[in-house]
Motif scaffolding. Sequence first.
Motif, short mmCIF file in Angstrom:
data_model
loop_
_atom_site.label_atom_id
_atom_site.label_comp_id
_atom_site.label_asym_id
_atom_site.label_seq_id
_atom_site.Cartn_x
_atom_site.Cartn_y
_atom_site.Cartn_z
N ILE A 81 0.84 -1.21 0.00
CA ILE A 81 0.00 0.00 0.00
C ILE A 81 0.87 1.25 0.00
N ILE A 82 1.91 1.27 0.83
CA ILE A 82 2.79 2.43 0.91
C ILE A 82 3.56 2.64 -0.39
N LEU A 83 4.02 1.54 -1.01
CA LEU A 83 4.76 1.66 -2.27
C LEU A 83 3.93 2.33 -3.36
N VAL A 84 2.63 2.10 -3.35
CA VAL A 84 1.75 2.68 -4.37
C VAL A 84 1.81 4.21 -4.35
N PHE A 85 2.07 4.78 -3.19
CA PHE A 85 2.09 6.25 -3.08
C PHE A 85 3.40 6.87 -3.57
N LEU A 86 4.48 6.09 -3.62
CA LEU A 86 5.80 6.67 -3.91
C LEU A 86 5.91 7.39 -5.25
N PRO A 87 5.36 6.86 -6.36
CA PRO A 87 5.52 7.56 -7.64
C PRO A 87 4.87 8.94 -7.69
N SER A 88 3.91 9.19 -6.80
CA SER A 88 3.22 10.49 -6.83
C SER A 88 3.88 11.54 -5.94
N ILE A 89 4.93 11.15 -5.21
CA ILE A 89 5.61 12.09 -4.31
C ILE A 89 6.41 13.10 -5.13
N SER A 90 6.31 14.36 -4.77
CA SER A 90 6.94 15.42 -5.59
C SER A 90 8.15 16.07 -4.93
N THR A 91 8.45 15.73 -3.66
CA THR A 91 9.61 16.32 -3.00
C THR A 91 10.44 15.22 -2.35
N PRO A 92 11.77 15.37 -2.31
CA PRO A 92 12.62 14.34 -1.69
C PRO A 92 12.35 14.18 -0.20
N GLU A 93 11.94 15.27 0.46
CA GLU A 93 11.66 15.19 1.90
C GLU A 93 10.47 14.26 2.16
N ILE A 164 5.25 -2.37 -9.64
CA ILE A 164 5.58 -3.78 -9.84
C ILE A 164 5.79 -4.45 -8.48
N ALA A 165 6.60 -3.80 -7.63
CA ALA A 165 6.87 -4.35 -6.30
C ALA A 165 5.59 -4.43 -5.46
N ALA A 166 4.75 -3.40 -5.55
CA ALA A 166 3.52 -3.35 -4.76
C ALA A 166 2.57 -4.48 -5.16
N ALA A 167 2.42 -4.70 -6.47
CA ALA A 167 1.50 -5.74 -6.94
C ALA A 167 1.91 -7.10 -6.42
N VAL A 168 3.21 -7.40 -6.48
CA VAL A 168 3.69 -8.70 -6.01
C VAL A 168 3.62 -8.78 -4.48
#
Length: 419
Positions: A81-93, A164-168
Amino acid sequence: MNLKLRLTVLSFLQFFVWGAWLITIGVYWFGTKHWGGQEFGKVFATLGIASLIMPALVGIIADRWVNAEKLYGILHILYGIILVFLPSISTPENFFWIMLIAMMFYMPTISLSNSIAYYILKNNNYDVVKVFPPIRVWGTIGFIVAMWITNLTGNKDSGSQFYIAAAVAFILGIYAFTLPKCPPQNLIPANATLSEKLGLNAFSLLKDYKMALFFLFSMFLGAALQLTNMYGDTYLSDFGKIPAYADSFVVKRSTLIMSISQISETLFILAIPFFLKRYGIKNVMLLSMFAWVLRFGFFAYGGPEGFGLGLIILSCIVYGMAFDFFNISGSLFVETTTDYKIRSSAQGLFMMMTNGFGAIGGSLLSGWLIQQYFTLENGDKMWQEIWLVFAGYALVITILFAIMFKHKHDPEVIAELTH
């Protein structure tokens, strides 16, 4: 499906969900997001931070209250669930904080997957020493397959690697609930102190000079263990900035080249008993440390073709020796020199020093050094200088360990442990 095959699937998926992004995240970070090296070091430090905190806490929960296979499944679903959010993050912080949460869920599943396998095998009268290693090798194969899929689908510089990681991870989480029950064992006495529950009583080993020295060097070498995972794929991909190499195999399929490192791991694991019996624990650890010098040194003079490509491939081959020889020989040193009452805690301390404090220090310091001293104004990295600094660091550690650490080789003890 028989038990050994079911546990093989578990091991394969356990490391697939990590390998899908661990090696390629640098390409995504620097090449797609154009974020800085210092912040990248902080993101990789999340592996160490999570390793310090979560495995012990999750272990207590599994020992006392919740079936291990259910807890394992829940953690992987939350990780996905958490991995799914990573691509939408816009800042390194923000990326740092989300990745930290993901690692809090993932890192304890590594040791928990071992515990589940051990319990199921023992409960069904299998010889764990003989049966488990072939099962665990499939974890490394899963890591390799994930790397290949991420690269071959064109996602090494894309946020889709996290999908890919999230789906698996979701599949693995659900699969875990179908495994044989692994109920709490309640092996920790109810009146145990908090220190005993968390395995902190092993810190008493630091009073012994030899053990303190061993754990200190474990931390120093632990700082080097993730450096090529952090920067290796990015380094190879950066050859694409040179027009003559833009379409080379090394650039287009950099993750496949890097996967030779993991393939090497599976082969060097098989060679460990021979080296331990012949040369002893200290010399095997020294071989590992010098292999890190070669790992970084070969990268420093590597290139996309000819002799340079040969050096890159050699670097990937020696990685198996560098990584496996220290982790396993170090673990055997702890096994043969500590009291059985605190042996599990001592192993936890070894992992804490390498994958915890060492990994955090190496990630943060390397990120700062690269950003401050080895990044040009246009953002390009001075890769040769970076790898030479890392090689110099590993060489200093090797020389100091050879001089300062005294340990007598006992062939009978090694023979008993590696039969």
